[in-house]
Design an enzyme around this catalytic site. Structure first.
Site, short mmCIF file in Angstrom:
data_model
loop_
_atom_site.label_atom_id
_atom_site.label_comp_id
_atom_site.label_asym_id
_atom_site.label_seq_id
_atom_site.Cartn_x
_atom_site.Cartn_y
_atom_site.Cartn_z
N ARG A 26 35.72 34.29 -31.57
CA ARG A 26 33.94 33.97 -31.79
C ARG A 26 33.28 33.42 -32.03
O ARG A 26 32.35 32.96 -30.76
CB ARG A 26 33.53 35.03 -33.24
CG ARG A 26 32.28 35.08 -33.74
CD ARG A 26 31.75 34.95 -34.20
NE ARG A 26 32.31 33.92 -35.16
CZ ARG A 26 31.19 32.67 -36.03
NH1 ARG A 26 30.24 31.99 -35.22
NH2 ARG A 26 31.92 32.33 -36.86
N CYS A 254 28.98 23.27 -32.29
CA CYS A 254 27.63 24.07 -32.05
C CYS A 254 26.42 23.82 -31.65
O CYS A 254 26.72 22.89 -30.92
CB CYS A 254 27.58 23.32 -33.45
SG CYS A 254 25.71 24.01 -34.67
#
Lengths: 315, 315
Positions: A26, A254
């Site tokens: 994920r 990120c």
């Protein structure tokens, strides 16, 4: 070689056993620019389970246009049915009630919500204030609990924020208390931009403890942007944390901090835990071979030092 | 950004000040395949000193055919005279008496010898037994001490060996005691193949302490082959070590372990030390800019996560 490395040395101040919450499929894949076929994802997750991982965050039920890489969540979950039967936990991220309903309809038995500690990131990521996003989670968590589905709460930007810089501990404590109040079973403290250091980790964990939150409710989620993820994890273990988020092969990063070199690599974590005689149930060499296999699919080497070192040795 | 990162949190179990023994110009560059011009090396060392580093291992007086990259030692040292006057310590590695005499003739005021803890590496690197190599160092150390030049003793393969696997602590203790007996002022414990973990570090430091060797005589020298260097360093600090070897930008690696991703990056170390409020006197951003500058000369990015993160932020 006459003796397997790393050598093992127990430290009684550290827990005897750690549960790894594997986030590669994920968190690791979500920013991958080229679409990974659903069959490859299913094989990846099966290989992770075969290596001994017992909690594997499988995907996210977000809007497909927001995270195209995970748009195949509804196709992926049915390919993992056998793992659930084997007792492997397969949590998924749900951003809202709609996502939760989709996940429940597919038989998902564990979910996670993603909260921001800072106003700037709440605005950038969720287009809401921190309080508005927590209010939004209220019906999500209560609906999940009615379905007897436990909820993990992610707290992002717990140690620093790209817009705000320093993040005071009391802001983390406030969001943590609120998520527990809503009914979250576990909280994952995210160092989204990787700026934490061991003293900061110790200080935040103490503040959470002082607020009545036991370390057994916490997981840590470190990024290796400044090379600190493993030292920070070691510090968290010293403070009683026994659940650690990591990403096979160090996959991921990120989107709001493009320099991020990704999550703590599960293999680098395992090398340390093995050396410390801490049991995880995971087979390091089998996992590293899985990361090599996925790296070949992605067309670039794993950023995990341990994966590279083992891969070199065996080639 | 409203507050500089990393945030600072003192831990009273850690030393208030750490001396960084910068090994980039010697250990970092020695395996660099394409020759770095002597003027670039001199500028590199000046920049390191300008960033605040006070101990910089400058080069090695080995046989030029064995380490061609450092064959210019005699040309380099005269270019660094001003640094000695500024109080910067510029130790050099000397393999034998001949190397020592060459170094002394050039005004070198600090030297290091390189011993192996394991028979396999002594044979591979020095073509001698461990005892033979220690005997060889005897006249080197005594000649240096007569010239009032302090000697550092490197101990390689302290935690594992590519041929032998596990390395028992008593072998390290034995070589450490012998080097101190010869007159070495400081010992640097090298994890040449990067296999150590925090429990192993704690165990070895305890064994050395039990043998009467105080932590103040020790430095640690970790490699990031399995991503463990910083966690190991943190553990050593907890055990009273206050001298840490590191390499600007993470330059270097071990020629006998090609998978090694090099030494602990000085910048990754500095990020942690700053976060822990530990004084080093080094300006992180200035140092990272130096590593970027050198990386441009070498034609590839620094492997240091901190250098990459800071470089990205400022570009």
């Amino acid at each position: 070689m006459t003796g397997e490395l790393p050598m093992r040395f127990r430290d009684d101040a550290l827990p005897p056993r750690v549960r790894i919450h594997e986030v590669g499929p994920r968190d690791g894949l979500q920013n991958e620019p080229s679409r990974v076929p659903v069959a490859v994802k299913a094989e990846f997750i099966h290989r992770l389970a075969d290596a001994g991982l017992t909690t594997i965050e499988a995907t996210s039920f977000v809007r497909p246009d927001l995270v195209p890489q995970l748009a195949d969540a509804a196709e992926l979950m049915p390919l993992l049915g056998d793992l659930g039967e084997r007792g492997v936990r397969l949590p998924v991220l749900v951003p809202n009630e709609r996502g939760l309903e989709r996940a429940l309809a597919l038989g998902v038995r564990e979910v996670a919500v993603f909260a921001s500690v800072t106003e700037s990131f709440a605005r950038a990521n969720l287009n809401r204030t921190v309080d508005e996003s927590l209010t939004l989670f209220e019906p999500v968590v209560s609906r999940a609990l009615r379905a007897e589905v436990p909820v993990r709460g992610y707290l992002s930007m717990c140690f620093g924020d790209p817009w705000e810089g320093r993040v005071p501990a009391d802001r983390v404590v406030r969001v943590a208390l609120r998520l527990l109040e809503l009914g979250c079973a576990e909280l994952s403290l995210g160092d989204t931009i990787g700026v934490a250091t061991p003293g900061h980790v110790a200080s935040l964990l103490s503040a959470l403890k002082d607020a009545g939150i036991p370390a057994t409710k916490l997981a840590v989620h470190f990024h290796d942007t400044y090379g600190q993820a493993l030292s920070n994890t070691l510090t968290a273990l010293r403070h009683g944390v026994t659940t650690v988020d990591a990403s096979a092969g160090g996959l991921g990063g990120c989107p709001f901090a493009k320099s991020a070199t990704g999550n703590l690599a599960t293999e680098d974590l395992l090398w340390m835990l093995q050396g410390l005689g801490i049991d995880t149930g995971v087979d390091l060499r089998r996992l590293a071979a899985t990361s090599d296999w996925l790296a070949a699919h992605l067309g670039r080497p794993s950023p995990s030092r341990t994966v590279r070192a083992l891969s070199h040795k065996e080639s």
